[in-house]
Design a protein around this motif. Structure first.
Motif, mmCIF file in Angstrom:
data_model
loop_
_atom_site.group_PDB
_atom_site.id
_atom_site.type_symbol
_atom_site.label_atom_id
_atom_site.label_comp_id
_atom_site.label_asym_id
_atom_site.label_seq_id
_atom_site.Cartn_x
_atom_site.Cartn_y
_atom_site.Cartn_z
ATOM 1 N N THR A 1 -11.859 13.378 -32.859
ATOM 2 C CA THR A 1 -13.362 12.955 -32.713
ATOM 3 C C THR A 1 -13.519 11.492 -33.269
ATOM 4 O OG1 THR A 1 -14.245 13.935 -34.555
ATOM 5 C CG2 THR A 1 -14.394 15.289 -32.274
ATOM 6 N N PHE A 2 -14.274 10.857 -32.837
ATOM 7 C CA PHE A 2 -14.731 9.653 -33.470
ATOM 8 C C PHE A 2 -16.139 9.393 -33.328
ATOM 9 C CE2 PHE A 2 -15.009 5.036 -33.900
ATOM 10 C CZ PHE A 2 -13.422 4.544 -34.597
ATOM 11 N N SER A 3 -16.835 9.112 -34.579
ATOM 12 C CA SER A 3 -18.121 9.011 -34.409
ATOM 13 C C SER A 3 -18.985 7.687 -34.386
ATOM 14 C CB SER A 3 -18.782 9.687 -35.932
ATOM 15 O OG SER A 3 -18.456 8.753 -37.074
ATOM 16 N N SER A 4 -19.923 7.528 -34.234
ATOM 17 C CA SER A 4 -20.623 6.249 -34.055
ATOM 18 C C SER A 4 -20.521 5.411 -35.404
ATOM 19 C CB SER A 4 -21.972 6.339 -33.527
ATOM 20 O OG SER A 4 -22.689 7.119 -34.577
ATOM 21 N N ARG A 5 -20.176 6.109 -36.352
ATOM 22 C CA ARG A 5 -20.043 5.649 -37.915
ATOM 23 C C ARG A 5 -18.745 4.665 -37.925
ATOM 24 N NH1 ARG A 5 -23.519 7.378 -41.732
ATOM 25 N NH2 ARG A 5 -24.725 8.963 -41.154
ATOM 26 N N GLY A 6 -17.819 4.927 -37.092
ATOM 27 C CA GLY A 6 -16.563 4.027 -36.817
ATOM 28 C C GLY A 6 -15.451 4.530 -37.317
ATOM 29 N N ARG A 7 -15.384 6.118 -37.494
ATOM 30 C CA ARG A 7 -14.147 6.494 -38.226
ATOM 31 C C ARG A 7 -13.959 7.945 -37.405
ATOM 32 N NH1 ARG A 7 -15.246 7.409 -44.426
ATOM 33 N NH2 ARG A 7 -13.286 8.698 -44.133
ATOM 34 N N ALA A 8 -12.866 8.566 -37.461
ATOM 35 C CA ALA A 8 -12.312 9.784 -37.013
ATOM 36 C C ALA A 8 -12.821 10.917 -37.821
ATOM 37 C CB ALA A 8 -11.073 9.955 -37.096
ATOM 38 N N SER A 9 -13.551 11.949 -37.269
ATOM 39 C CA SER A 9 -13.978 13.017 -38.009
ATOM 40 C C SER A 9 -13.377 14.273 -37.967
ATOM 41 C CB SER A 9 -15.569 13.132 -37.829
ATOM 42 O OG SER A 9 -15.630 13.111 -36.339
ATOM 43 N N TYR A 10 -12.443 14.417 -36.998
ATOM 44 C CA TYR A 10 -11.639 15.657 -36.701
ATOM 45 C C TYR A 10 -10.199 15.424 -36.105
ATOM 46 C CZ TYR A 10 -10.186 19.909 -34.668
ATOM 47 O OH TYR A 10 -9.346 21.057 -34.135
ATOM 48 N N TRP A 11 -9.285 16.140 -36.668
ATOM 49 C CA TRP A 11 -7.961 16.004 -36.164
ATOM 50 C C TRP A 11 -7.426 17.277 -35.787
ATOM 51 C CZ3 TRP A 11 -5.921 12.058 -33.590
ATOM 52 C CH2 TRP A 11 -6.205 10.828 -33.925
ATOM 53 N N LEU A 12 -6.762 17.600 -34.570
ATOM 54 C CA LEU A 12 -6.123 18.956 -34.360
ATOM 55 C C LEU A 12 -4.848 18.986 -35.203
ATOM 56 C CD1 LEU A 12 -5.760 21.400 -32.350
ATOM 57 C CD2 LEU A 12 -4.422 19.817 -31.023
ATOM 58 N N ASP A 13 -4.629 20.003 -36.002
ATOM 59 C CA ASP A 13 -3.719 20.243 -37.043
ATOM 60 C C ASP A 13 -2.261 19.675 -36.327
ATOM 61 O OD1 ASP A 13 -4.803 23.080 -38.864
ATOM 62 O OD2 ASP A 13 -5.481 21.080 -38.875
ATOM 63 N N THR A 14 -1.906 19.981 -35.292
ATOM 64 C CA THR A 14 -0.767 19.679 -34.767
ATOM 65 C C THR A 14 -0.452 18.293 -34.457
ATOM 66 O OG1 THR A 14 -1.122 20.329 -32.585
ATOM 67 C CG2 THR A 14 -0.332 22.084 -33.709
ATOM 68 N N VAL A 15 -1.400 17.492 -34.560
ATOM 69 C CA VAL A 15 -1.238 16.000 -34.081
ATOM 70 C C VAL A 15 -1.469 15.271 -35.452
ATOM 71 C CG1 VAL A 15 -1.835 16.397 -31.867
ATOM 72 C CG2 VAL A 15 -3.748 15.539 -33.490
ATOM 73 N N LYS A 16 -1.924 15.832 -36.421
ATOM 74 C CA LYS A 16 -2.203 15.026 -37.656
ATOM 75 C C LYS A 16 -1.102 13.940 -38.358
ATOM 76 C CE LYS A 16 -6.031 17.842 -39.707
ATOM 77 N NZ LYS A 16 -6.366 18.386 -40.938
ATOM 78 N N GLY A 17 -1.396 12.954 -38.610
ATOM 79 C CA GLY A 17 -0.092 12.138 -38.995
ATOM 80 C C GLY A 17 0.706 11.458 -37.759
ATOM 81 N N ARG A 18 0.324 11.938 -36.621
ATOM 82 C CA ARG A 18 1.085 11.140 -35.255
ATOM 83 C C ARG A 18 0.141 10.681 -34.485
ATOM 84 N NH1 ARG A 18 3.491 14.747 -31.691
ATOM 85 N NH2 ARG A 18 1.983 16.331 -32.019
ATOM 86 N N PHE A 19 -0.785 11.017 -34.461
ATOM 87 C CA PHE A 19 -2.042 10.331 -33.520
ATOM 88 C C PHE A 19 -2.856 9.285 -34.350
ATOM 89 C CE2 PHE A 19 -1.476 13.572 -29.535
ATOM 90 C CZ PHE A 19 -0.426 13.550 -29.445
ATOM 91 N N THR A 20 -3.698 8.576 -33.789
ATOM 92 C CA THR A 20 -4.579 7.497 -34.094
ATOM 93 C C THR A 20 -5.723 7.428 -33.269
ATOM 94 O OG1 THR A 20 -3.082 6.453 -35.949
ATOM 95 C CG2 THR A 20 -5.029 5.526 -35.199
ATOM 96 N N ILE A 21 -6.869 7.582 -33.472
ATOM 97 C CA ILE A 21 -7.883 7.313 -32.660
ATOM 98 C C ILE A 21 -8.632 6.033 -32.932
ATOM 99 C CG2 ILE A 21 -9.701 8.669 -33.800
ATOM 100 C CD1 ILE A 21 -10.797 9.455 -31.069
ATOM 101 N N SER A 22 -9.084 5.159 -32.246
ATOM 102 C CA SER A 22 -9.739 3.958 -32.228
ATOM 103 C C SER A 22 -10.593 3.758 -31.237
ATOM 104 C CB SER A 22 -8.681 2.796 -32.731
ATOM 105 O OG SER A 22 -8.091 2.761 -31.551
ATOM 106 N N ARG A 23 -11.661 2.655 -31.852
ATOM 107 C CA ARG A 23 -12.731 2.311 -30.907
ATOM 108 C C ARG A 23 -12.666 0.656 -31.039
ATOM 109 N NH1 ARG A 23 -18.344 3.741 -33.112
ATOM 110 N NH2 ARG A 23 -18.247 1.583 -34.115
#
Length: 117
Positions: A50-72
């Motif tokens: 998830t990516f909030s309107s505050r401009g940062r990620a707030s949730y990551w699926l455990d199996t993708v942590k450290g491998r995926f990045t979300i950005s706006r």
């Protein structure tokens, strides 16, 4: 009403990288709670990040942590999902979603990501 469209899916070798982009129209992504979901064959849809309107990620699926990045990207009005060190188990249809007040009311059509071993 915001409209979402995913792009960037495809076939990639295990260990490789792929970037998905969610383009929005009719609304600005910075005013929504944004998220990426995925649904693998024979499985239920899962929340990836998830990516909030505050401009940062707030949730990551455990199996993708450290491998995926979300950005706006506010200039492009897009939300991207950078996927690195991909594994065959990452194979799924990936969906972009937008919501207000904790619920996801708007969805893209999905983008297929296939990771070969």
């Amino acid at each position: 009403q915001i409209h979402l469209a995913e792009s960037g899916g495809g076939l990639v070798q295990a260990g490789g990288s792929l970037t998905l982009s969610c383009a929005a129209s009719g609304g600005t992504v910075s005013t929504y709670l944004m998220a990426w979901f995925r649904q693998a064959p024979g499985e239920v849809r899962k929340l990836v990040a998830t990516f909030s309107s505050r401009g940062r990620a707030s949730y990551w699926l455990d199996t993708v942590k450290g491998r995926f990045t979300i950005s706006r990207d506010d200039a492009k009005n897009t939300v991207d999902l950078q996927m690195n060190m991909l594994k065959p188990e990452d194979t799924a249809i990936y969906y972009c979603a937008a919501g207000i007040d904790g619920s996801y009311d708007f969805w893209g059509q999905g983008a297929q990501v296939t990771v070969s071993s």
